[in-house]
Design a protein around this motif. Structure first.
Motif, short mmCIF file in Angstrom:
data_model
loop_
_atom_site.label_atom_id
_atom_site.label_comp_id
_atom_site.label_asym_id
_atom_site.label_seq_id
_atom_site.Cartn_x
_atom_site.Cartn_y
_atom_site.Cartn_z
N ASP A 1 0.81 -1.15 -0.02
CA ASP A 1 -0.04 -0.05 0.03
C ASP A 1 1.01 1.45 -0.18
O ASP A 1 0.53 2.12 -0.70
CB ASP A 1 -0.92 -0.10 1.22
CG ASP A 1 -2.07 -0.73 1.09
OD1 ASP A 1 -2.72 -1.22 -0.20
OD2 ASP A 1 -2.63 -1.57 1.96
N TRP A 2 2.09 1.34 0.79
CA TRP A 2 2.77 2.39 0.75
C TRP A 2 3.67 2.41 -0.46
O TRP A 2 3.80 3.66 -1.05
CB TRP A 2 3.74 2.43 1.93
CG TRP A 2 3.18 2.30 3.35
CD1 TRP A 2 3.47 1.69 4.47
CD2 TRP A 2 2.78 3.68 3.94
NE1 TRP A 2 2.88 1.89 5.41
CE2 TRP A 2 2.40 3.17 5.32
CE3 TRP A 2 2.25 4.82 3.44
CZ2 TRP A 2 1.66 4.35 5.97
CZ3 TRP A 2 1.58 5.83 4.18
CH2 TRP A 2 1.33 5.34 5.56
N THR A 3 4.03 1.42 -1.24
CA THR A 3 4.77 1.66 -2.48
C THR A 3 4.23 1.43 -3.67
O THR A 3 4.71 1.84 -4.82
CB THR A 3 5.99 0.36 -2.24
OG1 THR A 3 5.51 -0.63 -2.07
CG2 THR A 3 6.61 1.04 -1.10
N GLY A 4 3.12 0.52 -3.94
CA GLY A 4 2.40 0.14 -5.20
C GLY A 4 3.11 -1.08 -5.53
O GLY A 4 2.64 -1.47 -6.66
N ILE A 5 3.79 -1.73 -4.92
CA ILE A 5 4.72 -2.82 -5.10
C ILE A 5 3.65 -3.99 -5.10
O ILE A 5 2.97 -4.16 -4.07
CB ILE A 5 5.83 -3.30 -4.41
CG1 ILE A 5 7.03 -2.19 -4.65
CG2 ILE A 5 6.52 -4.36 -4.83
CD1 ILE A 5 8.12 -2.21 -3.72
N PRO A 6 3.32 -4.93 -6.13
CA PRO A 6 2.27 -5.99 -5.92
C PRO A 6 2.96 -6.75 -4.95
O PRO A 6 4.11 -7.31 -4.72
CB PRO A 6 2.15 -6.43 -7.27
CG PRO A 6 3.47 -6.27 -7.88
CD PRO A 6 3.94 -4.84 -7.46
N PHE A 7 2.04 -7.79 -4.29
CA PHE A 7 2.39 -8.62 -3.30
C PHE A 7 1.55 -10.08 -3.48
O PHE A 7 0.35 -10.03 -4.17
CB PHE A 7 2.31 -8.15 -1.85
CG PHE A 7 0.88 -8.09 -1.43
CD1 PHE A 7 0.21 -9.10 -0.61
CD2 PHE A 7 -0.02 -7.06 -2.00
CE1 PHE A 7 -1.22 -9.04 -0.20
CE2 PHE A 7 -1.46 -6.92 -1.34
CZ PHE A 7 -1.84 -7.92 -0.70
N GLY A 8 2.27 -10.91 -2.97
CA GLY A 8 1.52 -12.38 -3.08
C GLY A 8 1.78 -13.30 -1.79
O GLY A 8 2.58 -12.79 -0.78
N VAL A 9 1.20 -14.38 -1.53
CA VAL A 9 1.55 -15.18 -0.36
C VAL A 9 1.33 -16.79 -0.89
O VAL A 9 0.81 -17.06 -1.83
CB VAL A 9 0.67 -15.04 0.36
CG1 VAL A 9 -0.91 -15.51 -0.06
CG2 VAL A 9 0.48 -15.71 1.82
#
Length: 235
Positions: A145-153
């Motif tokens: 949310d702070w950076t716009g970098i996508p994430f996964g798990v």
């Protein structure tokens, strides 16, 4: 780290884990080294330092690389300083993330993730990946949310069946994740049935080992036709 990673065009992934180094989580460290073998630049963020007396060789390699960082605890003063810096450099995204931070009970996670967010941006991280849908999954989401970098798990076992974070918090993070992985078809069906996640959104990657590390050697022991019995001791 930034100059080291930006000298090439490799994809840059940052893993987000709970405790490091854990002797029982060699599958994470082996994945880290495997993606590096494929040309990915990997780094690792962890929430706490393990006090386990045994450190596996795969974890030692990660530590020696200099690409791991403890998120740790940041003082209120430093959080405000980091927030102001972000507000100057990324005003629109900062306002959006701050609104989300204020509306959620996870405010402390968002604020403590500020330093890690700066570290990821400086290092050129392009994707964040959490192993276990636990508190580190929420940190990955906050950094995103702070950076716009996508994430996964990647989900495993206790993070699904013991629910270390509330189901509503997990579902919010799953909904925003760009990649959801689990280790078995059983888990995928469970996540579909119990969490309402579409099956097509969940990838399966089975845990495995590199057979090249365990070369077959002809036994010198004669078993005289008797069956060979092996005992495997796990946690």
């Amino acid at each position: 780290m930034s100059s080291q990673l930006r000298n090439d065009d490799a994809v840059r992934v940052t893993y987000v884990v709970g405790s490091f180094p854990e002797p029982s989580e060699t599958f994470i460290y082996d994945e880290f080294r495997s993606v590096e073998f494929m040309g990915v630049k990997a780094s690792l963020l962890y929430l706490s330092r393990s006090n386990a007396p045994i450190v596996h060789e795969s974890a030692r390699v990660i530590e020696a690389s200099g690409r791991s960082r403890l998120i740790g605890w940041t003082s209120r003063f430093n959080c405000i300083k980091l927030l102001l810096r972000r507000a100057i450099t990324h005003p629109v995204r900062t306002v959006s993330a701050l609104k989300k931070c204020i509306r959620t009970p996870l405010r402390s996670i968002y604020m403590q993730a500020l330093g890690a967010a700066h570290w990821c941006e400086t290092g050129g991280t392009q994707f964040l990946h959490a192993h276990f849908a636990s508190q580190n999954f929420l940190y990955a989401r906050a950094i995103s949310d702070w950076t716009g970098i996508p994430f996964g798990v990647t989900t495993h076992r206790y993070d699904l069946y013991d629910e270390p974070i509330s189901r509503s918090m997990a579902n919010d993070a799953y909904r925003e994740a760009s990649l959801i992985v689990t280790i078995s078809e059983y888990n995928r069906q469970y996540m579909n049935d119990r969490l309402g996640l579409p099956r097509e959104r969940i990838e399966i990657i089975h845990c495995g080992i590199d057979l090249g590390r365990f070369q077959f050697r002809e036994s010198q022991v004669g078993w005289q036709g008797r069956p060979l019995r092996l005992l495997n001791v796990g946690r």
